[in-house]
Enzyme design. Structure first.
Site, PDB file in Angstrom:
ATOM      1  N   GLY A   1       4.272  -3.359  -6.610  1.00  0.00           N
ATOM      2  CA  GLY A   1       4.731  -1.998  -6.315  1.00  0.00           C
ATOM      3  C   GLY A   1       5.065  -1.800  -4.844  1.00  0.00           C
TER       4      GLY A   1
ATOM      5  CD  GLU B   1       4.808  -6.776 -10.254  1.00  0.00           C
ATOM      6  OE1 GLU B   1       5.349  -7.871 -10.010  1.00  0.00           O
ATOM      7  OE2 GLU B   1       5.077  -5.729  -9.648  1.00  0.00           O
TER       8      GLU B   1
ATOM      9  CD  GLU C   1       7.977  -2.731  -8.688  1.00  0.00           C
ATOM     10  OE1 GLU C   1       6.757  -2.531  -8.522  1.00  0.00           O
ATOM     11  OE2 GLU C   1       8.514  -2.762  -9.798  1.00  0.00           O
TER      12      GLU C   1
ATOM     13  CB  ALA D   1       0.642  -0.781  -8.844  1.00  0.00           C
TER      14      ALA D   1
HETATM   15  N1  CAA Z   1      -4.788  -3.281  -5.918  1.00  0.00           N
HETATM   16  C1  CAA Z   1      -6.053  -2.959  -5.591  1.00  0.00           C
HETATM   17  N2  CAA Z   1      -6.734  -3.560  -4.604  1.00  0.00           N
HETATM   18  C2  CAA Z   1      -6.115  -4.525  -3.911  1.00  0.00           C
HETATM   19  C3  CAA Z   1      -4.795  -4.921  -4.182  1.00  0.00           C
HETATM   20  C4  CAA Z   1      -4.108  -4.232  -5.231  1.00  0.00           C
HETATM   21  N3  CAA Z   1      -2.827  -4.488  -5.555  1.00  0.00           N
HETATM   22  N4  CAA Z   1      -4.446  -5.926  -3.352  1.00  0.00           N
HETATM   23  C5  CAA Z   1      -5.521  -6.138  -2.570  1.00  0.00           C
HETATM   24  N5  CAA Z   1      -6.523  -5.309  -2.903  1.00  0.00           N
HETATM   25  C6  CAA Z   1      -7.858  -5.215  -2.319  1.00  0.00           C
HETATM   26  C7  CAA Z   1      -8.737  -6.375  -2.744  1.00  0.00           C
HETATM   27  O1  CAA Z   1      -9.311  -6.127  -4.000  1.00  0.00           O
HETATM   28  C8  CAA Z   1      -9.738  -6.415  -1.625  1.00  0.00           C
HETATM   29  O2  CAA Z   1     -10.686  -5.387  -1.836  1.00  0.00           O
HETATM   30  P1  CAA Z   1     -12.273  -5.695  -1.610  1.00  0.00           P
HETATM   31  O3  CAA Z   1     -12.384  -6.050  -0.157  1.00  0.00           O
HETATM   32  O4  CAA Z   1     -12.918  -4.394  -1.962  1.00  0.00           O
HETATM   33  O5  CAA Z   1     -12.615  -6.819  -2.509  1.00  0.00           O
HETATM   34  C9  CAA Z   1      -8.926  -6.005  -0.401  1.00  0.00           C
HETATM   35  O6  CAA Z   1      -7.769  -5.348  -0.909  1.00  0.00           O
HETATM   36  C10 CAA Z   1      -8.455  -7.179   0.431  1.00  0.00           C
HETATM   37  O7  CAA Z   1      -7.807  -8.103  -0.438  1.00  0.00           O
HETATM   38  P2  CAA Z   1      -8.159  -9.671  -0.481  1.00  0.00           P
HETATM   39  O8  CAA Z   1      -9.584  -9.889  -0.150  1.00  0.00           O
HETATM   40  O9  CAA Z   1      -7.669 -10.194  -1.794  1.00  0.00           O
HETATM   41  O10 CAA Z   1      -7.243 -10.166   0.738  1.00  0.00           O
HETATM   42  P3  CAA Z   1      -6.603 -11.614   0.925  1.00  0.00           P
HETATM   43  O11 CAA Z   1      -6.073 -11.619   2.305  1.00  0.00           O
HETATM   44  O12 CAA Z   1      -7.546 -12.688   0.507  1.00  0.00           O
HETATM   45  O13 CAA Z   1      -5.387 -11.653  -0.135  1.00  0.00           O
HETATM   46  C11 CAA Z   1      -3.442 -10.783  -1.249  1.00  0.00           C
HETATM   47  C12 CAA Z   1      -4.292 -10.794   0.045  1.00  0.00           C
HETATM   48  C13 CAA Z   1      -2.780 -12.143  -1.461  1.00  0.00           C
HETATM   49  C14 CAA Z   1      -2.376  -9.712  -1.029  1.00  0.00           C
HETATM   50  C15 CAA Z   1      -4.353 -10.429  -2.458  1.00  0.00           C
HETATM   51  O14 CAA Z   1      -5.115  -9.273  -2.127  1.00  0.00           O
HETATM   52  C16 CAA Z   1      -3.591 -10.144  -3.717  1.00  0.00           C
HETATM   53  O15 CAA Z   1      -3.143 -11.048  -4.370  1.00  0.00           O
HETATM   54  N6  CAA Z   1      -3.464  -8.841  -4.061  1.00  0.00           N
HETATM   55  C17 CAA Z   1      -2.817  -8.438  -5.306  1.00  0.00           C
HETATM   56  C18 CAA Z   1      -1.306  -8.544  -5.213  1.00  0.00           C
HETATM   57  C19 CAA Z   1      -0.680  -8.163  -6.538  1.00  0.00           C
HETATM   58  O16 CAA Z   1      -0.913  -8.797  -7.539  1.00  0.00           O
HETATM   59  N7  CAA Z   1       0.143  -7.108  -6.497  1.00  0.00           N
HETATM   60  C20 CAA Z   1       0.807  -6.609  -7.701  1.00  0.00           C
HETATM   61  C21 CAA Z   1      -0.009  -5.527  -8.354  1.00  0.00           C
HETATM   62  S1  CAA Z   1       0.624  -5.067  -9.943  1.00  0.00           S
HETATM   63  C22 CAA Z   1       1.909  -4.030  -9.604  1.00  0.00           C
HETATM   64  O17 CAA Z   1       2.243  -3.739  -8.481  1.00  0.00           O
HETATM   65  C23 CAA Z   1       2.604  -3.503 -10.833  1.00  0.00           C
HETATM   66  C24 CAA Z   1       3.794  -2.672 -10.590  1.00  0.00           C
HETATM   67  O18 CAA Z   1       4.879  -3.113 -10.268  1.00  0.00           O
HETATM   68  C25 CAA Z   1       3.702  -1.249 -10.893  1.00  0.00           C
END
Ligand code: CAA
Length: 261
Positions: A113, A136, A116, A68
């Site tokens: 998400g 999360e 999911e 998400a």
């Molecule tokens: N939401 C918004 N933006 C996201 C994102 C997310 N879930 N995941 C990645 N991005 C964005 C980053 O902010 C980044 O944007 P910018 O270039 O503008 O800074 C871009 O995508 C590329 O990401 P990274 O630079 O972080 O890429 P990476 O290769 O270094 O890392 C990753 C990849 C390990 C997937 C890392 O991006 C990450 O940890 N992302 C978040 C994963 C996460 O925590 N997901 C769960 C979200 S909460 C949820 O989903 C709740 C639910 O169940 C409803």
């Protein structure tokens, strides 16, 4: 965030619909616009009678969906968070309610998400670079798009607790080993998902629909209730032209020509 480029798109490829999540710069993170777009495409593009399967994929090569959208969620009030979770949960139900099978092609990250969304598809194919997780807890929240409920039903309590409490990321092989992914493939999941969709497209459409129904509608039923439902649906097959064609073709040693009736 609204952009001029569509954040989801649909391509008809003969009997298959290919639905692509398209926010590659944000690793296809799921915001309200993406989720509404997916729901709309599933509602408007799946009713053509010759459609046999849908494949969902992510664009950009790095992710199916990295979760998400964290930026969109950051300032949520509890009420907004609940509405957002409802949107994600409704989307998962819309995927399961799709009239034809839905296959998730996971290349790269399917986190939060994204994981999911992938796990509510009927078949989940993991490419060699697939990464799954429910991270999360790293963000001070829990899964909200059905993860805690579908994951435990899919992989059991031990693996679901491990993933949800540690936020650990797993690869394709482990995802198959615990029952999260249906299959791991070398190379691209998208190619394998399209092949799988074509395989399903060649089967009797009524049988595919009823098999899916038998599995979903009775997944939470007790065994005797489930067996009774299965018997009824099995019997229903024998009222169809597809059953007559499928069995005749076998006995006549030819390929069946199904009409979906
Ligand atoms: N939401 C918004 N933006 C996201 C994102 C997310 N879930 N995941 C990645 N991005 C964005 C980053 O902010 C980044 O944007 P910018 O270039 O503008 O800074 C871009 O995508 C590329 O990401 P990274 O630079 O972080 O890429 P990476 O290769 O270094 O890392 C990753 C990849 C390990 C997937 C890392 O991006 C990450 O940890 N992302 C978040 C994963 C996460 O925590 N997901 C769960 C979200 S909460 C949820 O989903 C709740 C639910 O169940 C409803």
């Amino acid at each position: 965030m609204s952009t001029s480029e569509p954040v989801v798109f649909w391509e008809d490829r003969d009997a298959i619909g290919l639905l692509t999540l398209h926010r590659p710069k944000a690793l296809n993170a799921l915001n309200a616009e993406v989720m509404a777009g997916v729901a709309e495409l599933l509602r408007t593009r799946t009713s053509r009678p010759d459609l046999r399967a849908v494949v969902i994929t992510g664009s950009g090569g790095k992710a199916f969906a990295a979760g998400a959208d964290i930026a969109a969620m950051q300032e949520f009030t509890p009420a907004q968070a609940e509405a957002f979770a409802r949107l994600g949960q409704d989307l998962a139900m819309a995927v399961q309610a799709c009239p034809v099978p839905v296959i998730a092609a996971v290349d790269g990250f399917a986190l939060g998400g994204g994981c999911e969304l992938a796990m509510c598809c009927d078949i989940l194919i993991a490419g060699e670079k697939a990464k799954f997780g429910q991270p999360e807890v790293n963000l001070g929240v829990i899964p909200g798009f059905g993860g805690t409920q579908r994951l435990v039903r899919r992989v059991g309590m031990a693996a679901a607790m491990d993933l949800c409490l540690t936020g650990r990321i797993i690869g394709a092989q482990e995802a198959v080993a615990i029952g999260l992914a249906s299959r791991a493939v070398e190379g691209s999941a998208l190619d394998a998902a399209l092949e799988t969709a074509a395989t399903i497209a060649a089967k009797g459409p009524v049988a595919v629909r009823l098999a899916r129904r038998a599995l979903y509608e009775n997944a939470d039923a007790d065994l005797l209730t489930g067996l009774a439902a299965e018997r009824s649906l099995f019997a229903l097959c024998f009222a169809t032209a597809d059953q007559k064609e499928g069995m005749a073709a076998f006995l006549e040693r030819r390929d069946p020509v199904y009409t979906g009736r």
